[in-house]
Scaffold this active site. Structure first.
Site: not given
Length: 282
Positions: A81, A239, A243, A266
């Protein structure tokens, strides 16, 4: 060749808060840095010396639920973030001292880090930085996860999120050219989220020691649990874009491309980032 002036912050700023996964307090100390320094995290060792952890793909340690960097004995968790805010505001050089092992979560979005940048101000530096441009497409696929990047003169991200296990999320799609203004208005406010039926598992694994309704949105089949309403109807996919920006910033140099992503997280973001880096270095 695309290029712009390098940037750092005008002055030092600090921020303290709790990490969402470890649940421990930590203080960030953001300090201006000279040209060509890059983004460098610092952790104080037991001997009192600071260990440098450059924000680069080579130092990615784990990617479970967040992106963690490590070098030597130093570990810095949940960097995405903060990195998304730095990348989208074109901050190239910065020293980030962190008193704990995890970056504070704030409200679960990048808003607090954008506010820190505004508090410090941005300093245009003398040296230039080249903005890399892909010369060929780059692809990554693992099971039902897919990422691709195509040559472009701007950074654009098109993300498809598919959550069949949650009727309140379902399938969402967002495509956006990423720049300072669009990030601040469209992406930075979007909070991390979880499914209600995931919470027990995450708690048992000790993965959300600092998670609460002040820093996350919980989705149930019949609605949401949150402090207030969603900030956007499609806040989850936004969001995911946040990321992705943060993870791809670990390529370590600004680049432009049209990035397409389907269901990435991720781990896949980092694997894809390595493929982009390989393509840029050819």
């Amino acid at each position: 060749m695309l290029e712009r002036t390098q940037r750092t912050l005008k002055r030092e700023v600090r921020y303290s808060g709790v990490g969402i996964h470890l649940g421990k307090s930590s203080t960030l100390h953001l300090q201006p840095a000279q040209t060509n320094t890059g983004i460098v995290f610092q952790r104080q060792s037991a001997s009192g010396n600071y260990e440098n952890v450059p924000a680069l793909l080579d130092h990615v340690y784990t990617t479970g639920r967040s992106t963690t960097l490590s070098r030597g004995s130093a570990v810095i968790a949940t960097v995405e973030h903060l990195m998304a805010a730095l990348r989208s505001n074109n901050i190239d050089n910065l020293i980030i001292q962190c008193s704990g092992e995890e970056i504070p979560i704030g409200d679960g979005s990048s808003n607090v880090f954008v506010e820190l940048i505004d508090q410090a101000g941005i300093c245009e530096q003398e040296d230039k930085v080249s903005i890399a441009r892909l010369t060929r497409p780059v692809y990554y696929q693992h099971q039902d996860i897919f990422l691709a990047a195509f040559p472009s003169d701007e950074l654009k991200i098109s993300y498809t999120l598919h959550y069949p296990q949650s009727s309140t999320i379902g399938t969402q799609y967002k495509s956006l050219v990423i720049n300072e203004e669009s990030f601040r208005q469209e992406i930075a406010p979007c909070r991390t989220f979880a499914l209600y039926n995931e919470l027990c598992f995450l708690m048992e694994k000790g993965l959300i020691g600092g998670g609460c309704l002040d820093n996350a949105v919980v989705f149930k089949d019949d609605g949401i649990i949150s402090r207030g309403q969603l900030r956007f109807a499609d806040e989850p996919v936004r969001h995911k874009i946040l990321d992705l920006i943060g993870d791809l910033s670990l390529v370590g140099r600004p680049f432009v491309a049209h990035v397409l992503a389907v269901g990435s997280g991720h781990s896949s973001n980092i694997a894809f980032g390595k493929k982009i880096l390989e393509a840029l270095e050819l």
